[in-house]
Design a protein around this motif. Structure first.
Motif, PDB file in Angstrom:
ATOM      1  N   VAL A  42       0.818  -1.210   0.000  1.00  0.00           N
ATOM      2  CA  VAL A  42       0.000   0.000   0.000  1.00  0.00           C
ATOM      3  C   VAL A  42       0.854   1.264   0.000  1.00  0.00           C
ATOM      4  CG1 VAL A  42      -0.235   0.455   2.490  1.00  0.00           C
ATOM      5  CG2 VAL A  42      -2.182   0.843   0.973  1.00  0.00           C
ATOM      6  N   LYS A  43       2.167   1.126   0.164  1.00  0.00           N
ATOM      7  CA  LYS A  43       3.050   2.292   0.286  1.00  0.00           C
ATOM      8  C   LYS A  43       2.909   3.296  -0.860  1.00  0.00           C
ATOM      9  CE  LYS A  43       7.857   3.634   1.177  1.00  0.00           C
ATOM     10  NZ  LYS A  43       9.232   3.159   1.459  1.00  0.00           N
ATOM     11  N   PRO A  44       2.902   2.869  -2.151  1.00  0.00           N
ATOM     12  CA  PRO A  44       2.785   3.856  -3.241  1.00  0.00           C
ATOM     13  C   PRO A  44       1.456   4.622  -3.228  1.00  0.00           C
ATOM     14  CG  PRO A  44       3.540   1.725  -4.059  1.00  0.00           C
ATOM     15  CD  PRO A  44       3.069   1.495  -2.667  1.00  0.00           C
ATOM     16  N   HIS A  45       0.482   4.114  -2.500  1.00  0.00           N
ATOM     17  CA  HIS A  45      -0.849   4.726  -2.510  1.00  0.00           C
ATOM     18  C   HIS A  45      -1.148   5.500  -1.228  1.00  0.00           C
ATOM     19  CE1 HIS A  45      -1.649   2.149  -6.005  1.00  0.00           C
ATOM     20  NE2 HIS A  45      -1.084   1.181  -5.298  1.00  0.00           N
ATOM     21  N   PHE A  46      -0.153   5.570  -0.344  1.00  0.00           N
ATOM     22  CA  PHE A  46      -0.411   6.208   0.942  1.00  0.00           C
ATOM     23  C   PHE A  46      -0.649   7.712   0.822  1.00  0.00           C
ATOM     24  CE2 PHE A  46       0.556   3.153   4.491  1.00  0.00           C
ATOM     25  CZ  PHE A  46      -0.520   3.554   5.266  1.00  0.00           C
ATOM     26  N   CYS A  85       5.771   1.069   6.355  1.00  0.00           N
ATOM     27  CA  CYS A  85       6.037   1.717   5.065  1.00  0.00           C
ATOM     28  C   CYS A  85       7.004   2.897   5.193  1.00  0.00           C
ATOM     29  CB  CYS A  85       4.717   2.180   4.436  1.00  0.00           C
ATOM     30  SG  CYS A  85       3.613   0.836   3.952  1.00  0.00           S
ATOM     31  N   GLU A  86       7.664   3.008   6.328  1.00  0.00           N
ATOM     32  CA  GLU A  86       8.707   4.005   6.571  1.00  0.00           C
ATOM     33  C   GLU A  86       8.186   5.434   6.453  1.00  0.00           C
ATOM     34  OE1 GLU A  86      11.530   2.794   3.651  1.00  0.00           O
ATOM     35  OE2 GLU A  86      12.467   1.302   4.973  1.00  0.00           O
ATOM     36  N   MET A  87       6.992   5.657   7.007  1.00  0.00           N
ATOM     37  CA  MET A  87       6.409   7.000   6.969  1.00  0.00           C
ATOM     38  C   MET A  87       6.565   7.677   8.333  1.00  0.00           C
ATOM     39  SD  MET A  87       3.008   6.328   4.681  1.00  0.00           S
ATOM     40  CE  MET A  87       2.728   8.083   4.474  1.00  0.00           C
ATOM     41  N   ASP A  88       7.765   7.591   8.883  1.00  0.00           N
ATOM     42  CA  ASP A  88       8.019   8.112  10.224  1.00  0.00           C
ATOM     43  C   ASP A  88       7.766   9.620  10.323  1.00  0.00           C
ATOM     44  OD1 ASP A  88       9.309   5.549   9.934  1.00  0.00           O
ATOM     45  OD2 ASP A  88      10.284   5.928  11.852  1.00  0.00           O
ATOM     46  N   GLN A  89       8.173  10.360   9.301  1.00  0.00           N
ATOM     47  CA  GLN A  89       7.992  11.810   9.344  1.00  0.00           C
ATOM     48  C   GLN A  89       6.515  12.182   9.351  1.00  0.00           C
ATOM     49  OE1 GLN A  89      10.413  14.202   9.879  1.00  0.00           O
ATOM     50  NE2 GLN A  89       8.532  15.370  10.223  1.00  0.00           N
TER      51      GLN A  89
END
Length: 277
Positions: A48-52, A89-93
């Motif tokens: 789902v990462k590309p669609h986040f 998905c490495e969306m820490d920021q």
């Protein structure tokens, strides 16, 4: 459960759940939409990462909604469900930015929205850790301590759990004096009618004692003094707290303090109360 869908079908799937989420009506079932959306995102995982960016745009718009409390609440509830996937998905920021957004809205006047914002904040902190946020922890702890006086049981429960988590991860952000004040505010929750509040209070009280600078030497004499009080509610909550102190620190430490207190208490009823501890 894992979805085995091709990339084209995945696009339609994401657009479908976003459409369902955005087109909810007042009478829509909250749980059906939220659970369905959360299950899809969790099952897809890294796919789902590309669609986040699409998902986050919809959620951010919902969180900023000024005229629809239901939309704000559901957006926060959904973030609670997918925070772990966002971390994966490495969306820490993005998660850190959301922490700031929720923190800045802790003055929310509607309890049902406030508890969702707090729950989302709690979920994010669970996955990224207290020390990885950019939140002013001293201010956050002060806000959580104030919100312990809210009527909403859900708000109280989440505040207690968050304070315990902060004590575990970053107890130096607050002075020992303030942790002491928090301990006694949580102590008041030991006799709440709701079992979930009592359970959270007992568990987090022990955690705060164990991981902060609050010392048994400071808190134990106060608890023992309260345990000898005539007020039954104060007495019962203090006895439970003394048992937690004994478990966290040392039973012998509590026993010595009880003996010392017994020897100097002039009132016979108070001595009997101490014996029952």
């Amino acid at each position: 459960m894992n979805f085995r869908v091709c990339d084209t079908d995945l696009v339609f799937l994401i657009e479908g759940i976003l459409h369902a989420f955005n087109k909810q009506t007042v009478n829509s079932s909250d749980d059906v939409i939220l659970n369905g959306f959360g299950t899809v995102v969790t099952s897809l995982g890294m796919r789902v990462k590309p669609h986040f960016h699409q998902i986050f745009d919809a959620l951010n718009q919902g969180l900023q909604s000024q005229n629809n409390n239901k939309v704000s609440k559901q957006s926060a509830d959904l973030i609670s469900r997918i925070a772990a996937v966002m971390k994966q998905c490495e969306m820490d920021q993005v998660l850190c930015d959301l922490c700031i957004l929720f923190f800045n809205n802790l003055e929310q006047e509607y309890p049902e929205v406030l508890d969702s914002f707090l729950e989302a904040l709690n979920s994010i902190i669970d996955v990224i850790g207290v020390t990885n946020t950019t939140l002013p922890m001293n201010d956050l702890v002060a806000s959580l301590s104030r919100l312990l006086d809210e009527r909403s049981y859900k708000v109280q429960e989440v505040c207690i759990n968050l304070l315990g988590r902060i004590a575990y991860d970053d107890n130096t952000c607050v002075s020992r004096k303030n942790w002491m004040k928090i301990c006694f505010k949580i102590l008041e929750k030991f006799l709440e009618p709701k079992k979930v509040i009592r359970t959270a209070a007992v568990k987090r009280f022990g955690m705060i004692l164990k991981f902060t600078a609050v010392s048994s030497v400071t808190i134990l004499p106060i608890l023992i003094h309260n345990a000898a009080a005539m007020d039954r509610r104060v007495c019962v909550s203090s006895i439970v707290a003394i048992a937690i102190v004994a478990e966290v620190f040392s039973p012998s430490l509590v026993l010595i303090e009880l003996i010392n207190k017994y020897s100097v208490v002039p009132d016979r009823d108070a001595q009997i109360s101490l014996l029952f501890i």
